[in-house]
Design a protein around this motif. Structure first.
Motif, PDB file in Angstrom:
ATOM      1  N   ASP A 138       0.596  -1.180   0.590  1.00 15.24           N
ATOM      2  CA  ASP A 138      -0.063  -0.355   0.189  1.00 15.24           C
ATOM      3  C   ASP A 138       0.643   1.658  -0.133  1.00 15.24           C
ATOM      4  N   ASN A 139       2.035   1.377   0.163  1.00 13.39           N
ATOM      5  CA  ASN A 139       2.412   2.182   0.120  1.00 13.39           C
ATOM      6  C   ASN A 139       4.496   2.106  -0.626  1.00 13.39           C
ATOM      7  N   ALA A 140       3.388   1.510  -2.032  1.00 13.66           N
ATOM      8  CA  ALA A 140       4.227   1.853  -3.170  1.00 13.66           C
ATOM      9  C   ALA A 140       3.360   2.748  -4.151  1.00 13.66           C
ATOM     10  N   VAL A 141       4.705   3.644  -4.904  1.00  8.06           N
ATOM     11  CA  VAL A 141       4.243   4.551  -5.261  1.00  8.06           C
ATOM     12  C   VAL A 141       4.669   3.765  -6.877  1.00  8.06           C
ATOM     13  N   ILE A 142       3.939   4.192  -7.481  1.00 10.91           N
ATOM     14  CA  ILE A 142       4.684   3.336  -8.858  1.00 10.91           C
ATOM     15  C   ILE A 142       4.022   4.585 -10.286  1.00 10.91           C
ATOM     16  N   GLU A 143       4.405   4.520 -11.416  1.00 13.03           N
ATOM     17  CA  GLU A 143       4.286   5.331 -12.084  1.00 13.03           C
ATOM     18  C   GLU A 143       4.381   4.966 -14.068  1.00 13.03           C
TER      19      GLU A 143
END
Lengths: 253, 447, 482
Positions: free
Chosen positions: C414-419
């Motif tokens: 839940d605290n990954a940031v994927i772009e």
């Protein structure tokens, strides 16, 4: 007169690194204090700690605000108690309109005070009145919070929110940074108009120029996490003239 | 015994019953589809398209099927109330797998508009139904064949040339049964040249039995036609939905589709849009708000076959607790589809450690004069924004709501049935506040 | 008067696949075909220890149970694995003489390729391991490196000299069970490079391996193993060429990289295997498994690749981000022209906390080629604070080619940031016209624009390589716009 806020031996860290190393500071109702100091001295840390930013940890000391332990309050409770921070870098919030945002803020505060929610009509009127104070375009009110605002618009928007929330203690964190002289004047005039005998202001700044408009009663110099000098408004002028080196190396005097 | 075998047997054993209660036209397509289904069976685990949504397992339960088309007792109004109040729309019901003929007085439809039971129209307007029924579904996957094999009724909407429907049509599909149930329904929507329609399809369930529905919607937009269609799924944890939305667009037609999954068990939406004529436009939107063990899988394929077409996709997921989101979006630009513009956006919020998101955009481009892009992100609520709001006195939970609401709002804003937009905002707010399918534990529902 | 642009065009056209010559070197080639005896023969020719033979046989037996992977967006003609010779040794002559001297013809070959094997002629600051067909020909600057404790030698030599090190790491990043081609490679790999950088050492020069397929009807199956111990650093370059032959040649390599605590490895490839002719005849099938394991905390692995060659490329250099705060990078330019096909990309597997990855992929398709980006970003449940940014752009030159993008994102945290961002476009007519108006011919203008488009990636290459790669891009696109 009793202090509005009293900071005693405040130590604070971020990522385990100590930034504030024993701050002592008292502000009485009605006073304007300026906190000056070179980059990295801890000015922004102080303002963030006052409003309870979760990234900072207070390791020692206490803050008494209106007679109660400020550190025990959540960020929103501090806001309800009348502490307002004009952020150095106001955050952009996509998709949340200024109107909805301010209505949520106003009503949260009213709820905390045991007041009913404001009617839509009253609220819109309040928005209109306060907007005029900082010449904020009505278009901006329909946009998302700070989204696509220029640097000057963001700062004016901060003061507009201050006007809406009518705080007792306002902290202006580098509110002058990135403003041209006209914008600076508008912002400063806004702040002055909002001033009441019982409200206090902490002006955190690097330069004298904001203090030409917002006259401080007392000037502090923050250096390396401590307040190293406290004097009257003349100190700001002296700093403007001589820079900060003489503070950093007192033996050079 | 594998699950498809069981259904093949059920069909073989009940074929006379199914067919005597249904029009010849539907039966004709049924025969073809059955042969196809028999040879392929359900999509398997190793089928790339269904990798994240296992299908055969879903059919393992012991469902009842209303093949004898026994009527239900009571009227829909007895057990259903709409969560979008005061919407001025003409309401029609599909109960389980059959069109419901209600006695309510309704304003007459414009001349030539057909709205009602698919099976009935297959008998009264065979040439119309024959020209369109199963034309797209026969090319689709084995689940669509399964639906064609068992389907007995559903809804038909035909809007003749140059006719503009002034009020939206709301179709409520209701699941109601005292036993575990499998229902298969069909929608056939034909918007003739330069005609327009607004359609709202709401899924509801009114009991706590495990159900599985298959739904195939075939849409034909003739030259210059325009259709706005919004699907809202508001069922329960025990309701699974396997849906196909197949759209064929002729030149200069315009589709706006939005699919909102609010409460459900497992959902798989297969959306295929074929832009067959030049100048056609398709805009797809999707919003899934999932918690508990909800599973939402949107699988889209936009096929640009002609030049000067324009497509856009915006899919957003908010995943809480142990929810799973799957998005697979394929954009296929054929060699003749020059001057295509196409963009796809997929944004996802994961609110807990156990929530899972699988995103798989796919761009397949065989024409050179195109502007295509896609973007996909997975992230959380912006901590800085949360703190900024708290500093202004807004509680953390309220700030979360505002941000989630803003996140969802982008999809709703794209819906161009104005009356519906405001009500959807309300509905989503209710969902966030846990007033729809209340659950105590999760952040979505926390006040 | 002839237009200037035409002259440039001629120059470029003449340059087309300049590495296509065949060297007349006496080469020992074993009989075609693959069975356990062939594997025993390869192993015995290399005088390998028993464990190595076991390793190969185990892999071979597993390979027999596998089928060629079909999931890529590639049209791979059936390959007759019995029609390939699995071992070709061009250094046979010199070995016969019991002489350490290298066949002058061999020296000439590498000089023609711009890879001087005499240290006095060498590119400044680069040590080279030259591999032709199945055998490492020569490794330069070995002694200098040895003083710092750095081991840089051929894989065959490493198996003899440093068996414990090889045994400890070989197959631990890419298991023979990993995929069809990895199993095949594990069974028959011939040579390749071995690099070991001891703890605390920054490798003072670029290490480079140059691969060359020369012999006909042979496959090249090299195996590279790089181990960067704690707090070490190395930059490694790989170059490849092959002669023009009508038959397809198979290249199935494995690269394994182990990155320990605080260590950093940069791996750069300029892949220019023979792509086949304009009609799609011949060319190398490049089926490669490259993977690095960032085992240690704060470790970093960076892949940079410029892919211009090969008839078919199937390659996904990957990073397993196991250590906390470890970082993976993938920068790629893939050019396909004529009938080339490429399905390439990367996998970033986030396992540790605060792991970061960056993917920049630039695909350029021309002619009748098909160019696909395929990449996976997986964030496991415990990879708190994982960050990924991916950007995949495609440029289309002409209307007969295809550009495809298949990113996969599996997020279990839940605290990954994927772009992820991707765009597809063509060279704008306005840009070309602008160049034309300024007197730049169309071919050259395309070269300029393409180089500008790929700059973000080219900038990641070491200097000499970057210049080479730029030239290569222009040459590869020769005739792309007619």
């Amino acid at each position: 007169m009793d202090n509005l806020i009293e900071i005693k031996n405040l130590h604070a860290t971020i990522d385990g690194k100590e930034i504030l190393k024993g701050i002592n500071l008292s502000v009485k109702p009605g006073e304007v204090h300026a906190i000056m100091g070179p980059n990295g001295s801890g000015k922004s840390t102080l303002s963030n700690v006052l409003v309870g930013h979760p990234a900072y940890t207070v390791t020692e000391g206490e803050i008494i605000y209106k007679g109660q332990d400020l550190l025990a309050l959540s960020p929103e409770e501090r806001s309800h108690a009348g502490i307002f921070l004009s952020f150095q870098y106001p955050v952009e919030i996509a998709g949340v309109s200024m109107t909805n945002f301010m209505r949520a803020a106003i009503n949260a505060k009213r709820e905390a005070q045991g007041l009913p929610a404001m009617s839509a009509g009253d609220f819109l009127k309040l928005m209109r009145d306060k907007r005029a104070l900082v010449n904020l375009d009505s278009k901006l009110a329909n946009r998302s919070v700070n989204e696509g605002f220029s640097g000057g618009e963001k700062k004016r928007n901060e003061i507009f929110q201050m006007a809406m929330l009518e705080p007792t203690l306002s902290i202006l964190d580098e509110t002058d940074s990135g403003l041209d002289i006209d914008a600076l004047r508008i912002v400063a005039e806004g702040v002055n108009k909002l001033k009441r005998p019982d409200t206090s202001t902490l002006v955190i700044t690097h330069y004298q120029r904001l203090l030409d408009y917002i006259k401080p009663d007392i000037v502090h110099v923050l250096y390396n996490g401590r307040i190293v000098k406290t004097a009257g408004p003349e100190l700001a002028l002296e700093l403007e003239e001589r820079g900060y080196d003489w503070i950093k190396n007192p033996q050079a005097e | 015994m594998s699950n498809e075998k069981e259904y093949i047997e059920i069909f073989d054993n009940n074929r006379p019953l199914i067919e005597t209660l249904c029009s010849a036209l539907l039966n004709k397509e049924r025969a073809k589809a059955f042969e196809q289904f028999k040879s392929t069976g359900f999509p398997k685990r190793d089928d790339e398209e269904y990798r994240r949504t296992p299908i055969d397992k879903l059919f393992a339960a012991d469902y009842g099927m209303n093949l004898g088309r026994l009527p239900l007792q009571g009227s829909p109004a007895d057990f259903f109330s709409c969560d979008v109040p005061n919407l001025r729309a003409r309401q029609e019901y599909i109960i389980n797998d059959s069109f419901y003929r209600d006695a309510a007085e309704k304003s007459p439809l414009p001349e030539g508009v057909l709205l009602g039971s698919l099976d009935q129209f297959a008998q009264t307007h065979p040439e119309l139904v024959e020209a369109y029924y199963n034309r797209q579904a026969q090319e689709s996957d084995s689940l669509a064949q399964f639906n064609t094999t068992f389907v007995q009724d559903g809804l038909l909407l035909y809007v003749p040339r140059d006719t503009k429907l002034s009020e939206p049509i709301q179709i409520v599909t209701l699941l109601r049964s005292n036993i575990e149930m499998l229902s298969n329904r069909r929608l056939l929507i034909i918007i003739d040249q330069n005609a327009t329609a607004d359609l709202l399809i709401c899924d509801h369930s009114s009991n706590d039995k495990q159900t599985l529905s298959t739904q195939v919607t075939e849409i034909f937009l003739r030259r210059g036609a325009a259709l706005n269609i919004v699907e809202i799924e508001e069922t329960g944890e025990k309701n699974s939905r396997l849906a196909h939305l197949l759209v064929n667009q002729e030149s200069d037609s315009r589709l706006n589709h939005c699919c909102i999954t609010l409460t459900n068990g497992l959902t798989r939406n297969n959306i295929k849009v074929t832009l067959a004529g030049s100048g056609a436009e398709a805009h797809l939107g999707g919003l899934a708000i999932c918690d508990k063990n909800q599973h939402t899988d949107n699988n889209t394929l936009v096929e640009h076959k002609a030049s000067h077409c324009n497509s856009s996709e915006l899919y957003k997921y908010i995943l809480d607790e142990e929810a799973t989101g799957v998005f697979s979006g394929r954009m296929l630009i054929c060699p003749d589809a020059q001057q295509t513009t196409s963009c796809q956006t997929n944004r996802n919020l994961c609110l807990t450690k156990c929530a899972r998101m699988y995103a798989q955009p796919q761009l397949e481009i065989y024409a050179d004069d195109v502007k295509c892009s896609h973007g996909s992100t997975v992230g959380q609520l912006d901590e800085n924004a949360l703190f900024y709001m708290q500093q202004r006195g807004i509680s953390k939970d309220e700030a979360r709501h505002l941000l989630m609401f803003a996140f969802a709002g982008e999809v709703i804003e794209k819906i161009n049935i104005e009356a519906l937009r405001d009500r959807l905002h309300l509905l989503i707010e209710k969902r966030f506040r846990g007033e729809l399918n209340r659950c105590k534990r999760c952040a979505l529902c926390k006040q | 008067m002839k237009k200037k642009s035409n002259n440039i065009f001629r120059k470029i056209a003449d340059k087309a696949y300049e590495y296509g010559f065949v060297s007349n070197i006496k080469t020992e080639i074993i009989d075609k075909g693959l069975n356990e005896d062939v594997i025993r023969l390869i192993s015995s020719k290399k005088n390998e220890p028993q464990w190595m033979l076991e390793f190969r046989l185990q892999a071979y037996r597993h390979w027999l149970t596998l089928e060629t992977p079909q999931w890529a967006h590639l049209d791979i003609p059936p390959i007759d694995y019995q029609a390939i010779s699995y071992y070709a040794d061009p250094t046979k002559k010199s070995k016969d003489k019991q002489n350490k001297e290298i066949d002058p013809e061999l020296m000439k070959t590498f000089e023609k390729l711009g890879i001087p094997l005499e240290e006095r002629l060498a590119l400044s600051g680069t040590a080279v391991d030259a591999v032709m067909d199945s055998v490492s020909v020569k490794t330069t600057f070995k002694e200098e490196l040895k003083e710092k404790g750095i081991i840089f030698c051929s894989m065959s030599e490493a198996i003899q000299e440093y068996p414990d090190l090889v045994r400890k790491y070989l197959g631990t990043v890419v298991n023979y069970r990993d995929n069809f081609f990895a199993a095949l490679n594990s069974a028959v790999f011939s040579d390749g490079s071995f690099v070991y950088i001891p703890a605390g050492v920054r490798c003072p020069m670029e290490l480079s391996t140059y691969f060359r397929i020369n012999a006909a009807n042979t496959g090249q199956f090299e195996r590279t193993l790089i181990v960067a111990d704690d707090n070490s650093y190395v930059s490694y370059l790989e170059g490849c060429t092959a002669p023009m032959r009508d038959e397809n040649q198979l290249h199935a390599a494995i690269v394994e990289i182990v990155v320990c605590e605080n260590a950093e490895v940069k791996y750069s490839t300029v892949q220019n295997w023979y792509p086949g002719d304009a009609e799609g005849k011949g060319g190398v099938y490049n089926f490669v498994t490259k993977r690095g394991d960032c085992r240690g905390n704060n470790s970093k692995l960076s892949w940079t690749q410029v892919e211009t060659g090969s008839a078919i490329t199937w390659k996904y250099p990957s990073c397993i981000l196991r250590g906390d705060n470890s970082q993976g990078e993938f920068y790629s330019v893939a050019v396909t022209n004529n009938y080339q096909q490429a399905d390439t990309g990367t996998k970033m597997i986030h396992l540790g906390r605060n792991t970061r990855s960056t993917i920049i992929s630039k695909g350029i398709s021309a002619g009748k080629s098909q160019n696909s980006y395929r990449g996976l970003v997986r964030v496991s449940k415990n990879a708190d604070g994982a960050r990924n940014y991916s950007q995949c752009d495609s440029l289309l030159l002409g209307d007969k080619c295809g550009a495809h993008t298949f990113p996969y994102m599996d997020i279990h945290n839940d605290n990954a940031v994927i772009e992820h961002e991707a765009t597809t476009s063509k060279i704008s007519e306005e840009q070309l016209f602008y160049c034309n108006q300024r007197g730049i011919g169309t071919e050259e203008a395309i070269g300029l624009i393409v180089n500008g488009y790929a700059k973000e990636v080219l900038n990641k290459l070491p200097m000499e390589f970057a210049i080479e790669a730029q030239k290569l891009l222009s040459v590869s696109l020769e005739g792309a716009v007619g």
